[in-house]
Write a protein that holds these residues in place. Structure first.
Motif, PDB file in Angstrom:
ATOM      1  N   GLY A 130      -1.013  17.545  21.889  1.00 43.77           N
ATOM      2  CA  GLY A 130      -0.866  18.506  23.099  1.00 43.77           C
ATOM      3  C   GLY A 130       0.344  19.240  23.426  1.00 43.77           C
ATOM      4  O   GLY A 130       0.472  19.834  24.405  1.00 43.77           O
ATOM      5  N   ASN A 131       1.340  18.940  22.537  1.00 41.51           N
ATOM      6  CA  ASN A 131       2.570  19.407  22.551  1.00 41.51           C
ATOM      7  C   ASN A 131       2.770  20.631  21.381  1.00 41.51           C
ATOM      8  O   ASN A 131       2.817  21.880  21.249  1.00 41.51           O
ATOM      9  N   LEU A 132       3.104  19.809  20.231  1.00 41.53           N
ATOM     10  CA  LEU A 132       3.627  20.781  18.879  1.00 41.53           C
ATOM     11  C   LEU A 132       2.020  21.055  18.352  1.00 41.53           C
ATOM     12  O   LEU A 132       2.074  21.992  17.469  1.00 41.53           O
ATOM     13  N   PHE A 133       1.033  20.232  18.349  1.00 38.89           N
ATOM     14  CA  PHE A 133      -0.433  20.584  17.953  1.00 38.89           C
ATOM     15  C   PHE A 133      -1.378  20.032  18.898  1.00 38.89           C
ATOM     16  O   PHE A 133      -0.865  19.152  19.661  1.00 38.89           O
ATOM     17  N   ASP A 134      -2.510  20.592  18.689  1.00 39.06           N
ATOM     18  CA  ASP A 134      -3.585  19.799  19.915  1.00 39.06           C
ATOM     19  C   ASP A 134      -4.187  18.577  19.107  1.00 39.06           C
ATOM     20  O   ASP A 134      -4.159  18.560  17.952  1.00 39.06           O
ATOM     21  N   GLN A 135      -4.926  18.084  20.109  1.00 38.97           N
ATOM     22  CA  GLN A 135      -5.688  16.528  19.621  1.00 38.97           C
ATOM     23  C   GLN A 135      -6.690  16.774  18.635  1.00 38.97           C
ATOM     24  O   GLN A 135      -6.908  16.119  17.640  1.00 38.97           O
ATOM     25  N   LYS A 136      -7.225  18.161  18.833  1.00 42.57           N
ATOM     26  CA  LYS A 136      -8.414  18.395  18.036  1.00 42.57           C
ATOM     27  C   LYS A 136      -8.082  18.645  16.598  1.00 42.57           C
ATOM     28  O   LYS A 136      -8.823  18.104  15.546  1.00 42.57           O
ATOM     29  N   LEU A 137      -6.942  19.317  16.442  1.00 41.80           N
ATOM     30  CA  LEU A 137      -6.272  19.262  15.038  1.00 41.80           C
ATOM     31  C   LEU A 137      -6.050  18.115  14.472  1.00 41.80           C
ATOM     32  O   LEU A 137      -6.294  17.694  13.157  1.00 41.80           O
TER      33      LEU A 137
END
Length: 361
Positions: free
Chosen positions: A341-348
């Motif tokens: 949710g910060n550096l990358f999203d949860q889906k990724l």
């Protein structure tokens, strides 16, 4: 001007005038023919030069003579041959172009066209790629290869949006702690003067959950800081610790692996589009083939580097107990939750974990 007098001299001149005129006309004709022949010979004899060569200015931290540069020189020679000498690489090895942040800036203004990056540099361009650098995530090289192969198409598209062509992955390798005192558990890290690559949010989050207060600085300042005692703990691949001479200023390398550091070769889309379609294909195909081979070479070099630094007096701190290792794995999970949710999203993140779990099952 001719006179109209009909004296003998004028009569002689008047009778000679047509002959000289004819002579001049013949001479002019011959001269014109010679000039025409000369021009035609020059046109036919002038060589047809090949199209001007396109140079790809390439920067890397790897020094000349290293496996990295040996492989890149092979890649360059193959590209030169495949494009009939119309495309060539010009290398700037050994960090002469500055650290990765400097290189990115120079690529954006066109001073450089391509470079080999670690995860830190890649993350400056595409922060979400750091999902591949998560600590205590992978167990072995085959897991890494599977996840990278599964995610290549996605990340190539994302880098394309940022103005870069992903020519291939070259992970740096497994990352170990190098320290003055052995690290047997998380508590051993709490009082360490530990280095953190300046501007690296992933390691910052990792150190937060490990209870470490890091000393952020550029990679080029680390050796001097180890010499002066400002630092006593760093993290690196064995090859990195050897090449940068960090191993000479510490006494231990942890058998415990902090994670696997990603790496890749990028080229600016702007320079890539200057190539013809056939040249683009040659650069892509030859890069992919050679970088695959380089990955295998890096793994072998890291194994050899461990033997070299051990022969030079560095000791390997044994693997922590299973209970202590689990604490490190728990930290890895906290880091994933903290960065999602910060550096990358949860889906990724879920996508990466799905590929990983599929392989393990």
């Amino acid at each position: 001007m001719f006179c109209s007098d009909r004296n003998e001299d004028n009569t002689k001149r008047s009778t000679r005038r047509p002959a000289r005129t004819r002579f001049l006309c013949i001479a002019c004709g011959i001269l014109a023919s010679l000039l025409f022949a000369l021009v035609m010979w020059t046109v036919q004899a002038t060589p047809v030069y090949a199209a001007s060569k396109t140079y790809i200015k390439f920067s890397t931290l790897a020094p000349e003579g290293s496996s990295w540069m040996n492989r890149m020189n092979t890649l360059s020679a193959e590209v030169d041959k495949a494009t009939n000498g119309e495309v060539a690489f010009k290398f700037y090895p050994g960090g002469v172009s500055g650290d990765e942040i400097d290189v990115i800036r120079k690529m954006r203004i066109g001073q450089l066209h391509a470079a080999g990056f670690t995860g830190v540099g890649l993350g400056q361009i595409l922060p979400e790629v750091r999902v591949l650098d998560l600590p205590f995530l992978f167990r072995d090289d085959k897991e890494i290869e599977h996840v990278y192969d599964s995610m290549t198409e996605y990340f190539a598209g994302q880098f394309e949006k940022e103005g870069y062509v992903l020519l291939g992955w070259v992970p740096v390798g497994w990352i170990h702690f190098f320290s003055q005192k052995p690290i047997d558990n998380i508590e051993d890290l709490h009082d360490k003067k530990a280095w953190m690559w300046e501007g690296d949010p992933l390691v910052q989050e990792t150190y937060k959950h490990l209870g470490v207060t890091p000393f952020p600085m550029s990679i080029t300042d680390v050796l001097l800081s180890l010499q002066t005692g400002m630092l006593d703990t760093v993290y690196a691949s064995p090859v990195g610790a050897l090449a940068l001479q960090w191993f000479t200023k510490v006494r231990y390398m942890s058998e415990l692996r902090m994670g696997n550091a990603t790496g890749a070769v990028l080229m600016t889309t702007r320079q890539f589009k200057k190539l013809s379609e056939s040249q683009q294909k040659a650069v892509r195909d030859i890069s992919r083939k050679n970088l695959k081979k380089l990955v295998q070479q890096v793994q072998q070099d890291n194994d050899r580097a461990i033997e070299v630094i051990k022969k030079n007096g560095l000791k390997v701190a044994p693997m922590p107990s299973e209970a202590e290792r689990q604490k490190f794995f728990d930290v890895g999970e906290k880091v994933r939750k903290g960065l999602a949710g910060n550096l990358f999203d949860q889906k990724l993140l879920d996508q990466v974990l799905t590929h990983l779990n599929e392989f393990r099952s």
